[in-house]
Design a protein around this motif. Structure first.
Motif: not given
Ligand SMILES: NC(=O)C[C@H](N)C(=O)O
Length: 625
Positions: A48-50, A126-130, A185-187
């Motif tokens: 994730g972005t964090i 590490l994964l982007d949650s998509s 997580g975070s933006q």
């Molecule tokens: N803000 C985020 O973490 C978005 C990122 N694309 C995710 O879901 O992994």
């Protein structure tokens, strides 16, 4: 070096003193560690972005082996001095937050603050949650399970895109949870100058370390939300940092240990209604292999009641065993059946989903459908139950009476002491509890009532038994269950109605067949039965005629004027009804009290279409004989 010099050249007394000092220092260290309240938190860093970093094209991407090192430079996340002195042996790879004195008096009643030690396990990749899927949910749950005893709480650092799904899924697959699991997580990455990530992670650490709340939660924007309502930011928050709404916390009443479910069903989906959606689309969506569908409807759970084609498509799907759950498209609110348009859906077997979020409804379906040992009826019942606090508003008709532990509750309230008194109370309450459970199709509650001495043949004050009610409501599996456990097909209520009549009047064909197979018979006097048949014929109610036929009725039964259903249908010109009656043994030759056959009535009325049907029936009759 100083110590070498001391060792080789120094005065032996000085050496003794330094050893003593070191010993004293060590004791002091241990004392201070012993005195300091401590919580251990496991952080699963999934991506994730964090924890992302901007690459040379200026695009954020997950960066491996980066987060822990960077956190060590942020004083609010890591107390370097403390770590150097005290983090050794089993906690050597932990990070230590500075000692924190929580302002909440509830938290601080017994301890003056706490030191939170946390260990980060970084996922690879590490994964982007998509990019996450159900297997990743299991990995997180399993990691929590295998570290469950060593930690007081768990944090999952996760991308925001699919966080609502993971949080909801974890809340179901983590069974009998007794410790907090917080997703955050975070933006903006945690290392940017301005980042929501720092606050989110810090709040999560403090919350997980200071409060023992046995739920899966999401921490964002200084708020901790129960996982299942996380999408709906407008709902009341569980915690606004220093005040916890303890009443809102869901606690499992189970005596089982924490475990992780092993299977999830992937054949689930979400269908959002829109004006003009075609029945074809619905059928295609709900066809094999689909097993569970979350139907997002309008307002308080409404679907068009003027679209029999759509309702039929839903009915076909539920008959085929697809479990459909109704939730609203609105971001706030719940499903109710007080509108005709909402009731139309529950009438075709769609289950009310209360105020569940789409993610909670979908993952709950997947979880329940994955329970291979559950019967279909049990799966339906479980879907309408509040399992993890995901349904704050349970549709009234879906609520299980057993949720209230009624008998014990009432007995306690009335301070009944003797066994006889409790038995009397039970006799008065059980038949009604059974009828209520039969009405909602709640086999689990029926099973519980049976297990505590309930007798399925006992009737309530109106002489109604659970079987009457199940037959009326059309709960096929409940009917089967009751018959297999001693319910009588011959029971009559105070209006002399049998369960078979309830099933016939409500046109539940399969139930009628089972009752007949079990020995149920029509107990109405022939003339009364004839009146029922004539009334159905007058209203063009072919399904009721069909129901009576399956129940074993002779469709030529005649009323006080010697009129049969066919006389009535012909006189009123109800062609479809005439056709059904002729196809099912209806006789055109019987005279009514006025000396006329049905055929003669058709001639008198000049109904050539009906006369044609009669002559076809005659032909078939001659060929058959
Ligand atoms: N803000 C985020 O973490 C978005 C990122 N694309 C995710 O879901 O992994």
């Amino acid at each position: 070096m100083e110590s070498d010099e001391t060792l080789t050249n120094g005065n032996p007394n000085e050496f003794d003193n330094s050893i003593r000092e070191a010993e004293l220092k060590k004791t002091a260290i241990h004392e201070s560690i012993d005195q300091e309240a401590e919580a251990r938190i496991l952080v699963l860093y999934t991506g994730g972005t964090i924890g992302m970093k901007s690459n040379n094209q200026g695009v954020y991407e997950p960066k491996a082996n980066f987060l822990v090192g960077e956190l060590k430079h942020l004083p609010m996340f890591h107390d370097v001095e403390y770590a150097e002195k005290y983090l050794m042996s089993d906690v050597a790879d932990y990070l230590a937050m500075p000692f924190y004195n929580h302002p909440d008096p509830d938290v601080n009643r017994y301890s003056k603050g706490k030191r939170i030690l946390y260990k980060i396990i970084e996922y690879d990749p590490l994964l982007d949650s998509s990019n996450m899927n159900m297997t990743d949910w299991f990995r997180i749950a399993t990691d929590i399970h295998s570290n469950y005893e060593q930690f007081d709480g768990f944090i999952v650092l996760h991308g925001t895109d699919t966080m609502a799904y993971t949080a909801s899924a974890l809340s179901f697959i983590c069974e009998n949870l007794g410790k907090p699991i917080i997703l955050t997580g975070s933006q903006i990455p945690i290392f940017e100058i301005r980042s929501d990530g720092r606050d989110n992670f810090l709040s999560s650490l403090i919350f997980a370390g200071h409060y023992c709340i046995p739920e899966v939660m999401v921490s964002f924007d200084n708020k901790i939300l129960e996982e299942t309502e996380h999408r709906k930011k407008i709902l009341p928050v569980l915690m606004h940092f220093v005040t916890v709404d303890w009443d809102a916390i869901y606690r499992s009443g189970s005596l089982e240990k924490f475990s992780v479910a092993t299977t999830l069903c992937r054949n689930v989906g979400v269908l959002r209604l829109f004006p003009g959606i075609t029945a074809q689309t619905v059928r295609a969506f709900m066809s094999t292999p689909m097993q569970g569908v979350v139907l997002q409807t309008y307002g308080v759970g409404n679907a068009p009641s003027n679209r029999p084609d759509l309702l039929l498509a839903f009915k076909e799907a539920t008959n085929m065993g697809v479990i459909i759950v109704n939730i609203t498209q609105c971001t706030k609110g719940f499903v109710d059946t007080s509108y005709e348009t909402g009731k139309a859906l529950s009438d075709v077997g769609v289950i009310g989903g209360g105020d569940m979020t789409p993610e909670a409804a979908l993952t709950k379906l997947s979880y329940i459908l994955g329970k291979e040992t559950y019967t279909h009826e049990k799966k339906r019942t479980m879907m309408s139950r509040n399992l993890r606090g995901e349904m704050k508003v349970v549709a009234k008709e879906d609520m299980s009476i057993m949720d209230f532990e009624l008998i014990e509750g009432v007995a306690k309230t009335l301070c009944l002491s003797s066994k006889e008194e409790v038995v009397k109370l039970k006799d008065a309450l059980y038949p009604n509890l059974m009828c209520t459970s039969a009405k909602t199709g709640d086999i689990l509650a029926l099973e519980k009532l049976r297990g505590t001495g309930g007798n399925f043949s006992s009737a309530n004050q109106d002489g109604r038994t659970a079987l009457h009610v199940a037959c009326r409501e059309g709960h096929l599996e409940v009917v089967q269950y009751l018959l297999q456990h001693g319910a009588s097909v011959h029971a009559k209520d105070l209006d002399k109605k049998t369960p078979l009549m309830d099933a016939v009047q409500n046109k539940h064909f399969s139930i009628i067949s089972i009752l007949v197979q079990t020995g149920a018979i029509i107990t109405l006097q022939p003339v009364i039965l004839a009146m029922e048949l004539c009334r159905a014929a007058s209203q063009e109610d072919v399904d009721t005629l069909k129901a009576w036929k399956i129940a074993g009725a002779d469709l030529n039964e005649s009323d006080y004027d010697n009129r049969t259903a066919l006389h009535v249908a012909v006189s009123l010109g109800h062609v479809e009804t005439v056709k059904f009656l002729l196809d099912n043994g209806g006789s055109w030759m019987l005279n009514d009290a006025f000396g006329k056959t049905a055929e003669e009535h058709a001639e008198l009325l000049g109904r050539t279409d009906i006369l044609e049907l009669i002559s076809k029936a005659k032909e078939q009759h001659t060929q058959g004989t």
